[in-house]
Design a protein around this motif. Structure first.
Motif, PDB file in Angstrom:
ATOM      1  N   LYS A   1     -77.431   0.133 -45.021  1.00 48.62           N
ATOM      2  CA  LYS A   1     -76.212  -0.142 -45.387  1.00 48.62           C
ATOM      3  C   LYS A   1     -75.837  -1.625 -45.313  1.00 48.62           C
ATOM      4  O   LYS A   1     -74.953  -1.889 -45.647  1.00 48.62           O
TER       5      LYS A   1
ATOM      6  N   SER B   1     -73.607  -3.015 -47.920  1.00 48.31           N
ATOM      7  CA  SER B   1     -72.282  -3.544 -47.689  1.00 48.31           C
ATOM      8  C   SER B   1     -71.947  -4.860 -48.056  1.00 48.31           C
ATOM      9  O   SER B   1     -70.786  -5.351 -48.759  1.00 48.31           O
TER      10      SER B   1
ATOM     11  N   LEU C   1     -64.423   0.231 -50.608  1.00 50.94           N
ATOM     12  CA  LEU C   1     -65.521   0.932 -49.999  1.00 50.94           C
ATOM     13  C   LEU C   1     -66.086   1.450 -50.915  1.00 50.94           C
ATOM     14  O   LEU C   1     -66.053   2.378 -51.738  1.00 50.94           O
TER      15      LEU C   1
ATOM     16  N   ILE D   1     -68.930   3.801 -52.673  1.00 45.75           N
ATOM     17  CA  ILE D   1     -69.572   5.135 -51.770  1.00 45.75           C
ATOM     18  C   ILE D   1     -70.627   5.391 -52.829  1.00 45.75           C
ATOM     19  O   ILE D   1     -70.017   5.925 -54.300  1.00 45.75           O
TER      20      ILE D   1
ATOM     21  N   LEU E   1     -71.176  11.359 -49.887  1.00 45.00           N
ATOM     22  CA  LEU E   1     -70.229  11.738 -48.973  1.00 45.00           C
ATOM     23  C   LEU E   1     -70.276  12.988 -48.416  1.00 45.00           C
ATOM     24  O   LEU E   1     -69.814  13.238 -47.227  1.00 45.00           O
TER      25      LEU E   1
ATOM     26  N   VAL F   1     -66.456  10.384 -41.828  1.00 44.09           N
ATOM     27  CA  VAL F   1     -65.683  10.399 -42.684  1.00 44.09           C
ATOM     28  C   VAL F   1     -64.255   9.617 -42.370  1.00 44.09           C
ATOM     29  O   VAL F   1     -63.853   8.586 -42.762  1.00 44.09           O
TER      30      VAL F   1
ATOM     31  N   LEU G   1     -64.956   5.683 -41.958  1.00 43.36           N
ATOM     32  CA  LEU G   1     -65.073   4.960 -42.959  1.00 43.36           C
ATOM     33  C   LEU G   1     -64.222   3.647 -43.116  1.00 43.36           C
ATOM     34  O   LEU G   1     -63.008   4.016 -43.292  1.00 43.36           O
ATOM     35  N   ARG G   2     -64.623   2.749 -43.219  1.00 41.79           N
ATOM     36  CA  ARG G   2     -63.711   1.565 -43.609  1.00 41.79           C
ATOM     37  C   ARG G   2     -64.641   0.442 -44.598  1.00 41.79           C
ATOM     38  O   ARG G   2     -65.683   0.552 -44.419  1.00 41.79           O
TER      39      ARG G   2
ATOM     40  N   SER H   1     -69.472   0.007 -42.667  1.00 37.88           N
ATOM     41  CA  SER H   1     -70.633   0.945 -42.779  1.00 37.88           C
ATOM     42  C   SER H   1     -71.749   0.949 -41.736  1.00 37.88           C
ATOM     43  O   SER H   1     -72.450   1.857 -41.532  1.00 37.88           O
TER      44      SER H   1
ATOM     45  N   LEU I   1     -71.087   2.872 -38.332  1.00 43.52           N
ATOM     46  CA  LEU I   1     -70.392   4.409 -38.093  1.00 43.52           C
ATOM     47  C   LEU I   1     -71.085   4.984 -37.044  1.00 43.52           C
ATOM     48  O   LEU I   1     -72.109   4.700 -36.753  1.00 43.52           O
TER      49      LEU I   1
ATOM     50  N   ILE J   1     -62.859  13.030 -48.955  1.00 40.64           N
ATOM     51  CA  ILE J   1     -62.537  12.283 -47.691  1.00 40.64           C
ATOM     52  C   ILE J   1     -61.404  13.113 -46.956  1.00 40.64           C
ATOM     53  O   ILE J   1     -61.411  13.339 -45.606  1.00 40.64           O
TER      54      ILE J   1
END
Ligand code: ADP
Ligand code: MG
Length: 346
Positions: free
Chosen positions: A205, A209, A217, A219, A224, A232, A235-236, A240, A243, A277
């Motif tokens: 991650k 990221s 974000l 994905i 997902l 979920v 998630l921002r 990541s 989490l 989501i």
């Protein structure tokens, strides 16, 4: 346990209160880490590991695939191996994150189980960061299910699920979270399940990221539907790494694997990420209306996908539930010859 601990200790202000892991695991772990720390000063202990597998000893052949966080090569090091080379442009700038990587690798090297890929070593000298494991023969469950459209009978699905539960139960008992359980990380070698890529999510991650655009974000496709509601909801963009993974989020992901085995497709198939989501975050589960399966089998799925993480079963519990499922060939009449029912089964 060190992976959980290191996650926690590093991201204590960010990981929030969502964790459902028992305090007992964390306690045992802090002892483990303390003894590690007392043997060597932290920096030294980590740099001592750099020569674990000297990079020059590795032979790299063709690229097998490019994943989220690096490139996987078929290689050779005392035999056939898989080498994951991590993309590390800015990783060396993040000492704490490099530290996380080293702790994850330290945890990885303590795993020994039939259903887990064999970890052989790592190169840990930036910019050369590589993870060396045995080369999995056979195909991933993803390839079987989604590319080849192989059908898994209920019986075969149960056998596969049992082996996954065994491997995952072992990881959890050692305090290791997988964090990326998915059919792409599960190989089937002559009927034997081999789970890969456990516990390396922080690194994956991290690099992922770094590549993401500032406000969005990224994905990865197919990711997902493995994420539990609490993930979920957390998630921002940028967040990541932090989490709230837990044993319960691994169990949720197992539920999705179970669904794929039985239905031959992903849950929420064809729906855009925003819709998934929204639904998962609100506790809406995919419809099982089209699923041709017994009540018991659907119950397992619903339990693994429980909205409340505490209501999800753990892997030992799942294993005993799977073992108790009625098998078709066990339902034969006593006079029915065994070999006939066997051949009908395969
Ligand atoms: P992902 O798991 O998302 O597909 P990875 O970076 O983990 O991404 O893997 C990239 C490719 O390399 C995949 O096709 C995967 O099946 C393959 N691969 C990864 N690890 C191994 C291994 N130990 N043995 C054989 N193939 C592997
Ligand atoms: Mg993988």
């Amino acid at each position: 346990t060190s992976s959980i601990k290191s996650e926690r200790s590093r991201h204590v202000s960010l990981s929030g209160s969502g964790s459902t892991d028992s305090g007992g695991g964390a306690r045992a772990d802090s002892l483990d880490l303390n003894s590690h720390d007392s043997r060597w000063p932290r920096q030294n202990s980590l740099s001592m590991k750099e020569w674990d597998i000297p990079y020059d000893e590795l032979k790299l052949f063709e690229v097998i695939g490019a994943g989220r966080f690096g490139t996987v090569y078929r290689g050779s090091w005392h035999g056939a191996v898989a080498v994951k080379l991590l993309h590390v442009h800015s990783l060396s700038d993040h000492c704490a994150q490099l530290d996380t990587f080293k702790h994850e690798v330290a945890t990885f090297r303590k795993t020994r189980h039939e259903n887990l890929v064999l970890f052989m070593g790592a190169c840990m000298k930036p910019p050369r960061l590589a993870i060396v494991t045995s080369l999995c023969k056979g195909m991933t469950l993803y390839t079987h299910i989604h590319l080849r459209k192989d059908k898994f009978t209920a019986n075969k699905s149960v056998i596969v699920a049992q082996q996954i539960s065994q491997g995952m139960g072992y990881l959890h008992a050692r305090g290791i979270l997988h964090k990326d359980l998915k059919t792409k990380n599960i190989f089937l070698e002559n009927g034997k399940v081999v789970i890969t890529d456990f516990g390396l999510f922080s690194v994956t991650k991290l690099c992922f990221s770094n590549n993401a655009r500032g406000d969005s974000l990224g994905i990865p496709p197919g990711w997902l539907c493995y994420l539990a509601p609490e993930l979920v909801r957390a998630l921002r963009p940028h967040a990541s790494l932090h989490l709230p993974f837990s044993k319960c989020t691994d169990v949720y992901a197992f539920g999705t694997v179970w669904y794929e085995l039985l239905c031959g497709e992903y849950p929420f198939k064809g729906q855009p990420p925003e819709a998934i989501i929204w639904q998962v975050g609100k506790g809406v589960k995919p419809s099982l209306a089209n699923m041709q399966a017994s009540r018991d089998i659907k119950d397992i799925l619903m339990l693994c996908w429980s909205y409340r993480s505490a209501e999800r079963p753990d892997f030992p519990h799942l294993l005993s539930t799977l073992e108790k499922l009625p098998r078709k060939r066990l339902a034969r009449s006593p006079s029915h010859p065994v070999h006939l029912s066997r051949s009908a089964d395969s």
